[in-house]
Write a protein that holds these residues in place. Structure first.
Motif, PDB file in Angstrom:
ATOM      1  N   ALA A 175       0.725  -1.228  -0.079  1.00 40.94           N
ATOM      2  CA  ALA A 175      -0.119  -0.011  -0.084  1.00 40.94           C
ATOM      3  C   ALA A 175       0.888   1.175  -0.041  1.00 40.94           C
ATOM      4  N   PHE A 176       1.894   1.308   0.865  1.00 38.71           N
ATOM      5  CA  PHE A 176       2.812   2.451   0.782  1.00 38.71           C
ATOM      6  C   PHE A 176       3.585   2.520  -0.304  1.00 38.71           C
ATOM      7  N   THR A 177       3.981   1.359  -0.934  1.00 37.73           N
ATOM      8  CA  THR A 177       4.824   1.553  -2.026  1.00 37.73           C
ATOM      9  C   THR A 177       3.946   1.922  -3.428  1.00 37.73           C
ATOM     10  N   ALA A 178       2.785   1.438  -3.376  1.00 37.71           N
ATOM     11  CA  ALA A 178       1.748   1.872  -4.259  1.00 37.71           C
ATOM     12  C   ALA A 178       1.715   3.490  -4.180  1.00 37.71           C
ATOM     13  N   THR A 179       1.285   3.933  -3.102  1.00 38.76           N
ATOM     14  CA  THR A 179       1.259   5.411  -2.885  1.00 38.76           C
ATOM     15  C   THR A 179       2.349   6.209  -3.260  1.00 38.76           C
ATOM     16  N   PHE A 180       3.728   5.577  -3.329  1.00 39.52           N
ATOM     17  CA  PHE A 180       4.649   6.402  -3.539  1.00 39.52           C
ATOM     18  C   PHE A 180       4.772   6.301  -4.896  1.00 39.52           C
ATOM     19  N   PHE A 181       4.419   5.318  -5.675  1.00 30.86           N
ATOM     20  CA  PHE A 181       4.457   5.260  -7.364  1.00 30.86           C
ATOM     21  C   PHE A 181       3.346   6.225  -7.869  1.00 30.86           C
ATOM     22  N   ALA A 182       2.270   6.179  -7.022  1.00 35.35           N
ATOM     23  CA  ALA A 182       1.129   7.185  -7.457  1.00 35.35           C
ATOM     24  C   ALA A 182       1.696   8.452  -7.496  1.00 35.35           C
ATOM     25  N   GLY A 183       2.388   8.962  -6.419  1.00 36.70           N
ATOM     26  CA  GLY A 183       2.739  10.492  -6.267  1.00 36.70           C
ATOM     27  C   GLY A 183       3.846  10.550  -7.242  1.00 36.70           C
ATOM     28  N   VAL A 184       4.643   9.900  -7.672  1.00 38.72           N
ATOM     29  CA  VAL A 184       5.787   9.897  -8.508  1.00 38.72           C
ATOM     30  C   VAL A 184       5.065  10.070 -10.214  1.00 38.72           C
ATOM     31  N   PHE A 185       4.229   9.137 -10.165  1.00 38.92           N
ATOM     32  CA  PHE A 185       3.190   9.413 -11.539  1.00 38.92           C
ATOM     33  C   PHE A 185       2.644  10.730 -11.484  1.00 38.92           C
ATOM     34  N   GLN A 186       1.962  11.331 -10.598  1.00 36.83           N
ATOM     35  CA  GLN A 186       1.400  12.491 -10.550  1.00 36.83           C
ATOM     36  C   GLN A 186       1.954  13.722 -10.634  1.00 36.83           C
ATOM     37  N   SER A 187       3.128  13.581  -9.955  1.00 43.60           N
ATOM     38  CA  SER A 187       3.985  14.759  -9.940  1.00 43.60           C
ATOM     39  C   SER A 187       4.849  14.966 -11.133  1.00 43.60           C
ATOM     40  N   ASN A 369      -1.654  21.797 -13.798  1.00 45.12           N
ATOM     41  CA  ASN A 369      -0.279  21.258 -13.570  1.00 45.12           C
ATOM     42  C   ASN A 369       0.495  21.565 -12.091  1.00 45.12           C
ATOM     43  N   LYS A 370       0.113  22.489 -11.641  1.00 47.59           N
ATOM     44  CA  LYS A 370       0.432  22.787 -10.200  1.00 47.59           C
ATOM     45  C   LYS A 370      -0.375  21.729  -9.250  1.00 47.59           C
ATOM     46  N   GLU A 371      -1.415  21.463  -9.478  1.00 43.35           N
ATOM     47  CA  GLU A 371      -2.306  20.702  -8.853  1.00 43.35           C
ATOM     48  C   GLU A 371      -1.701  19.191  -9.002  1.00 43.35           C
ATOM     49  N   MET A 372      -1.339  18.798 -10.012  1.00 47.47           N
ATOM     50  CA  MET A 372      -0.624  17.426 -10.273  1.00 47.47           C
ATOM     51  C   MET A 372       0.437  17.386  -9.429  1.00 47.47           C
ATOM     52  N   MET A 373       1.223  18.372  -9.554  1.00 45.41           N
ATOM     53  CA  MET A 373       2.680  18.400  -8.810  1.00 45.41           C
ATOM     54  C   MET A 373       2.145  18.319  -7.043  1.00 45.41           C
ATOM     55  N   ALA A 374       1.229  19.131  -6.739  1.00 48.23           N
ATOM     56  CA  ALA A 374       0.978  19.272  -5.400  1.00 48.23           C
ATOM     57  C   ALA A 374       0.378  17.927  -4.676  1.00 48.23           C
TER      58      ALA A 374
END
Length: 652
Positions: A175-187, A369-374
């Motif tokens: 779950a935490f690793t998936a969240t990390f990759f979700a954040g990397v993908f979004q940013s 784009n700012k929202e995606m990074m945030a």
């Protein structure tokens, strides 16, 4: 035809087109200003990746210090509105922050269980991410925290491979690793200006997907509402319903009475707030009130109500670090990446849509784009502090807006309330019954079933409605991830359909004007004898050039058959109105060339009207204009009809 020359032609009264009789000038179609390849590429990349021109604020600034301050404000929007923040704004933000905290705390606990995670993870996820977003986000009203759809998708995707009950440590790591990759993908989408990727989830497919997911989520909560202990982990409607009736022996009448009683209470408060928006606080406070009342009730009846399952002990304290639980190798890495990308897309779509909705109500702009990074950065930070995927929640944002939030400080106030809960109030949740959490989840997701939107799709666009239904039934009967895949596939298929099968129209003249329009849309539009005027409503390139050639030839055949059956004037000229042809490639140019040759053999003239600058430039560079001759390209359809008709009259 010279570049600066014009030809004036008098349209005779007997001319077979009902247009004004003053002289009509025949203009040349000019080439756009010449630019180098580097200039064209720079302009095209700017249009694709920077349509909002984010650097315009830096232009004509007097010093580097000013530019540095603007850069800091661009990266951290809090420095943009922070200097003007005052006590009046703080008062409004405190009220709204405490109001959404009353909703966020029970929702956080409930949504964590929806993702098959410990309830405390939901509270952790309502503390750190809102603080990060308040620094980086551009929305004043977005209420940040766990959401139902992302929780459902994460829980269903991970549970297909790993069970939390059998291996809780591995499940948490995933779950935490998936969240990390979700954040990397979004940013990454925000940094690389690739936000258009999420647009492949169309509104129609999202309506169907969310409705299907809401039904599955609600049915899954029957486990808690009925007090069932052994329940299926599958997420399809048939196995879920089968499990409900298969385990009838486990139904607890005490749980049923308590659960449906609070469910009715929550639905009534939701209905009151929908009917009277000024009473928004009724539905906002109802989940927390339900948790408090049910906890007191179960505590008082603890010696008699043995059949009611409770949350149990929750650990006190701040979010423990979880960076050591992230893994970047091993057999489950692919599952974590896939889950992260899917939940990242869903949460990003919801968060940006919600932010823009409330920004439009207050007439300010949210930078996508700012929202995606945030959102991406807060999920990366969250993955290192025991949080799972979070985004902007519609329910929390609606409450935040109605409570009078003025800035992102409301998220800081909400996080502070969650902090107090984590530090001091955890023992109070020991007797909170699971059945109330199930009722809270059902009440929250039932709003995702938007039957009015589905009915509107049916009325407006049958293809969109089909996409909606395919997505809906895919989630219900196959699985949530595959239902989402179906939604994306249908969206892409619709794009390909529009691209490869563009619209073509027959145009006629509106009497008394020089306007030519669709003869089916305007019944008074008159066809011009000996002319077939066609409009192409898309770019012409490799994906549709063959289709367009075949469709144009069919139009010509049908027109000739119509003329023959009605003893009309012989067809002599085909005019292609290229006003809507925004681009053309070499395949499209070859198609025009082949079409002209085919029509020449049949003694039919092909004429182009109003090609746009980029199209005209490519036609010129390909030397195809030489084959069309002096009377092959015109600025308007009216000028083409007038000039060609006059030349026919001039012939002996």
């Amino acid at each position: 035809m010279g570049v600066n020359s014009t030809t004036t032609l008098k349209i005779q009264s007997e001319f077979p087109i009902s247009m004004p009789t003053p002289p009509l000038e025949i203009h040349n179609v000019r080439l756009p200003p010449q630019r180098s390849t580097a200039q064209k590429l720079r302009q095209r990349l700017s249009d694709i990746f920077f349509p909002d021109d984010p650097l315009h604020r830096f232009k004509n600034q007097p010093s580097w210090l000013v530019k540095l301050m603007l850069g800091v404000q661009c990266l951290f929007p809090i420095f943009q509105w922070g200097p003007t923040y005052n006590l009046s704004l703080l008062r409004s933000d405190v009220i709204s922050g405490l109001t959404i905290a009353s909703l966020a705390i029970p929702q956080g606990i409930s949504y964590a269980k929806l993702a098959n995670l410990p309830p405390i993870i939901g509270l952790y996820s309502s503390f750190v991410p809102p603080l990060i977003y308040s620094l980086l986000g551009s929305s004043k009203h977005l209420g940040v925290g766990p959401v139902s759809i992302a929780s459902l998708v994460m829980g269903s995707m991970l549970s297909e491979t790993v069970s939390y009950t059998q291996d809780p440590t591995l499940y948490l790591k995933l779950a935490f690793t998936a969240t990390f990759f979700a954040g990397v993908f979004q940013s990454s989408l925000g940094i690389l200006r690739l936000g258009f990727v999420i647009d492949f989830l169309s509104k129609a497919t999202l309506v169907g997907f969310m409705a299907g997911a809401a039904i599955i989520v609600s049915l899954q909560q029957l486990k808690g509402l009925l007090g069932i202990t052994h329940f299926t982990s599958k997420m399809q409607i048939i196995p879920v319903l089968a499990s409900v009736f298969k385990e009838k022996d486990e139904w607890s009448w005490q749980t049923i009475v308590l659960g449906f009683g609070f469910l009715a209470f929550l639905l009534i408060t939701r209905h009151i707030s929908l009917r009277k928006p000024n009473l928004f606080w009724v539905s906002a406070a109802a989940p927390l009130a339900s948790v408090i009342l049910s906890t007191i009730l179960v505590f008082l009846l603890r010696n008699k109500a043995h059949g009611i399952a409770t949350i149990g002990e929750l650990p006190k304290g701040l979010n423990p670090p979880s960076s050591n639980m992230l893994f970047f190798s091993g057999p489950y890495l692919a599952l974590a990446i896939k889950t992260g990308i899917v939940t990242g897309i869903l949460s990003l779509t919801e968060g940006i849509a919600v932010g823009r909705t409330f920004a439009a109500l207050k007439n300010y702009q949210v930078d996508g784009n700012k929202e995606m990074m945030a959102i991406g950065i807060m999920n990366i930070a969250g993955s290192c502090s025991s949080c799972y995927v979070t985004t902007g929640s519609f329910s929390r944002s609606a409450v935040n807006y109605n409570a009078g939030a003025q800035t992102a400080v409301s998220n800081i106030i909400m996080a502070s309330a969650v902090l107090v809960t984590l530090l001091f109030l955890m023992p109070l949740f020991y007797y909170t019954p699971n059945v109330v959490l199930a009722a809270i989840i059902i009440t929250a997701v039932i709003g995702l079933i938007d039957y009015q939107a589905a009915y509107k799709l049916w009325k407006v666009d049958k293809l969109d409605f089909l996409a909606c239904m395919c997505s809906f039934f895919g989630v219900l009967f196959i699985s949530v991830p595959l239902g989402l895949s179906i939604a994306v596939a249908i969206s892409v298929f619709k794009i390909l359909l529009h691209v490869s099968r563009p619209n073509t129209l027959v145009l006629g003249n509106i009497p008394g004007t020089t306007i030519f329009h669709n003869v089916n849309q305007y019944r008074e539009a008159l066809r011009i004898p000996s002319f077939l005027i066609l409009a192409v409503e898309s770019p012409i390139y490799f994906a549709n050039s063959t289709y367009l050639q075949e469709r144009i030839l069919r139009w010509i055949r049908e027109e000739e058959e119509h003329i023959k059956s009605n003893n009309g004037s012989k067809l002599e000229c085909i005019i292609l109105d290229m006003t809507a042809v925004t681009a053309i490639d070499t395949s499209g140019i070859d198609t025009l060339c082949e079409l002209r040759k085919m029509l020449d053999k049949r003694s039919l003239q092909l004429v182009l009207a109003n090609p746009v600058g980029s199209v005209m430039e490519k036609l010129h560079q390909s030397n195809i204009l030489d084959s069309f001759g002096l009377k092959g390209v015109y600025l308007t359809v009216a000028e083409a009809v007038a000039d060609i008709s006059s030349s026919w009259k001039a012939q002996p």
